[in-house]
Every structure is written in C-alpha cells, then in structure tokens.
Write an enzyme that holds these catalytic residues in place. Structure first.
Site, PDB file in Angstrom:
ATOM      1  N   LYS A 141       0.858  -1.181   0.000  1.00  0.00           N
ATOM      2  CA  LYS A 141       0.000   0.000   0.000  1.00  0.00           C
ATOM      3  C   LYS A 141       0.898   1.237   0.000  1.00  0.00           C
ATOM      4  O   LYS A 141       1.791   1.369   0.857  1.00  0.00           O
ATOM      5  CB  LYS A 141      -0.885  -0.040   1.253  1.00  0.00           C
ATOM      6  CG  LYS A 141      -2.293   0.429   1.015  1.00  0.00           C
ATOM      7  CD  LYS A 141      -3.166   0.108   2.215  1.00  0.00           C
ATOM      8  CE  LYS A 141      -4.510   0.768   2.095  1.00  0.00           C
ATOM      9  NZ  LYS A 141      -5.305   0.598   3.319  1.00  0.00           N
TER      10      LYS A 141
HETATM   11  O1  G3P Z   1      -8.021   1.136   5.060  1.00  0.00           O
HETATM   12  C1  G3P Z   1      -8.343   2.389   4.588  1.00  0.00           C
HETATM   13  C2  G3P Z   1      -9.752   2.907   4.879  1.00  0.00           C
HETATM   14  O2  G3P Z   1     -10.691   1.901   4.654  1.00  0.00           O
HETATM   15  C3  G3P Z   1      -9.899   3.642   6.164  1.00  0.00           C
HETATM   16  O3  G3P Z   1     -11.226   3.836   6.564  1.00  0.00           O
HETATM   17  O4  G3P Z   1     -12.918   4.407   8.269  1.00  0.00           O
HETATM   18  O5  G3P Z   1     -10.506   5.064   8.638  1.00  0.00           O
HETATM   19  O6  G3P Z   1     -11.900   6.224   6.938  1.00  0.00           O
HETATM   20  P1  G3P Z   1     -11.666   4.934   7.663  1.00  0.00           P
END
Ligand code: G3P
Length: 214
Positions: free
Chosen positions: A83
């Site tokens: 990533k």
């Molecule tokens: O893994 C990346 C993403 O899905 C993060 O989500 O909920 O932290 O905005 P969030």
C-alpha cells in the site's frame, strides 16, 4: 464484487474467514497501531491466515526507504500487496514495484486525477476513501463512479477498492457502480446482514415451533 476485510485484528479475520465471504484483507498504520502488537509478526500471522491479497502499507516518505520497506514486505509471502500513498514519490514507487511484478494498492485517493495517475504508473489497485469524503459533506460514491467510468473509457486494468466503507449503502452502491472490491470493517460486515424483518421472522418461527407437538 470481491470483499476485503479492513482490519489488522486476528480474531476478526479468523471469524470473517469462517463465514466464507472474505477474499482479502487491507491494513493501514492506524489499524496496525490499534492492535498494540509487534508489526512484522502480526503481518506474518495475517498473511498465513488469508490466502487472498493482503495490503500492507509503507510508512517511509522518501522513495528509497519506501522501496526498501516494500521489498522487505514482498518477501514475506506471495499475496502481499504494497500500500503506497498517492504523491509524487509514491508514483515512483508504484512504477518501480510494478516493473518488479510487486502488486500495489495506492491509498488515500480523494480525486479522479489521483486515481488516473496511480493507474498510469502501474498500480494494481486504487483505494478511494468514500466515507471520509462523505464526512466533509462530499459524495464519496460519485468519485467511485467517475474513476470507474474513466478506467473503462481508457481500458485501465487497475482495480478499484472502495475503502472507508461505513454502512450497507456504500456496499450496495459499490456493486451498482461495478467496483471491483469493497474493503469493509468487521462491524460493518455485521450490518450488511442485519434486517429487522429477518429478526422478527426468526422469532415468530421459533415461537410457533414451540407449539408443535413433538
Ligand atoms: O483502510 C483504509 C480505509 O478503509 C480507512 O477507513 O474508516 O478510517 O476512513 P476509515
């Protein structure tokens, strides 16, 4: 559409794998930090549990160090996806890794132009963060629609991972837009299944069953 689990929690991964609906896992530094465990052993454990792609994020900010991290993680298992954040150094990293056949997931995508540059550099996946766009009164799914149409228009192979998924509507809209993957937190996975009429129906079936002579 494939479903990835957005977590670094071993119990959640084990449970979701047992449900038979998980095709891969995505992690990020915040999810890793939440576990309070040593990084490399945790990543190795996740990779041993999940046969599908597992995204592991680089945390260096310059090209050489990101490549060094990526190569170290890529050696752990065949299903590692690196990533990489979307910025100029990140693009160089994606190009270099794609030449070495190392898969990449370009993260923190908030615009279609970012997604296109990532695809052009050779990204395997791009991750638009739909929930975080909604959080600031934008429309995250509109971004997914734009990226999908652009990738189709120009026949890019890069797959779209809908990330920062917060609720069942994000999941359903992802499929209506033909996204390739949605990565979902464990708590949201449970919400996809929940329906009050299913609960009421189940309760009725069980209470009626009590009345049957057996
Ligand atoms: O893994 C990346 C993403 O899905 C993060 O989500 O909920 O932290 O905005 P969030």
């Amino acid at each position: 559409m494939k479903i990835f689990l957005d977590t670094a929690n071993i119990d959640e991964i084990k449970k979701a794998m047992d449900y038979g609906v998980i095709d891969g896992v995505t992690t990020n530094p915040s999810l890793i930090a939440r576990e309070g465990k040593e990084f490399i052993p945790l990543v190795k454990e996740i990779l041993s549990l999940v046969p599908g792609p597992v995204s592991v994020e680089v945390t260096a900010t310059n090209f050489e160090d990101m490549i060094a991290e990526a190569e170290k993680y890529a050696k752990i298992a065949d299903n590692v996806v690196i990533k990489v954040p979307i910025n100029l150094e990140g693009l160089r990293v994606v190009k270099t890794l794609s030449e070495k056949n190392i898969k990449t997931n370009v993260t923190l995508i908030f615009s279609a132009s970012q997604a296109v540059l990532a695809a052009k550099a050779g990204a395997t996946y791009v991750s638009p963060f739909v929930g975080r766009i909604d959080d600031i009164s934008g429309d995250g799914m509109e971004l997914v629609d734009d990226i999908k149409r652009i990738f189709d228009n120009y026949a890019y192979d890069t797959e779209i991972i809908v990330a920062s998924v917060r609720h069942p509507l994000h999941f359903v809209q992802s499929m209506l837009l033909s996204a390739d993957i949605a990565t979902i937190p464990f708590s949201t996975l449970g919400k996809l299944l929940k329906h009050p009429l299913t609960d009421i129906g189940m309760e009725k079936f069980l209470s009626d069953w009590e009345k049957v002579k057996k």
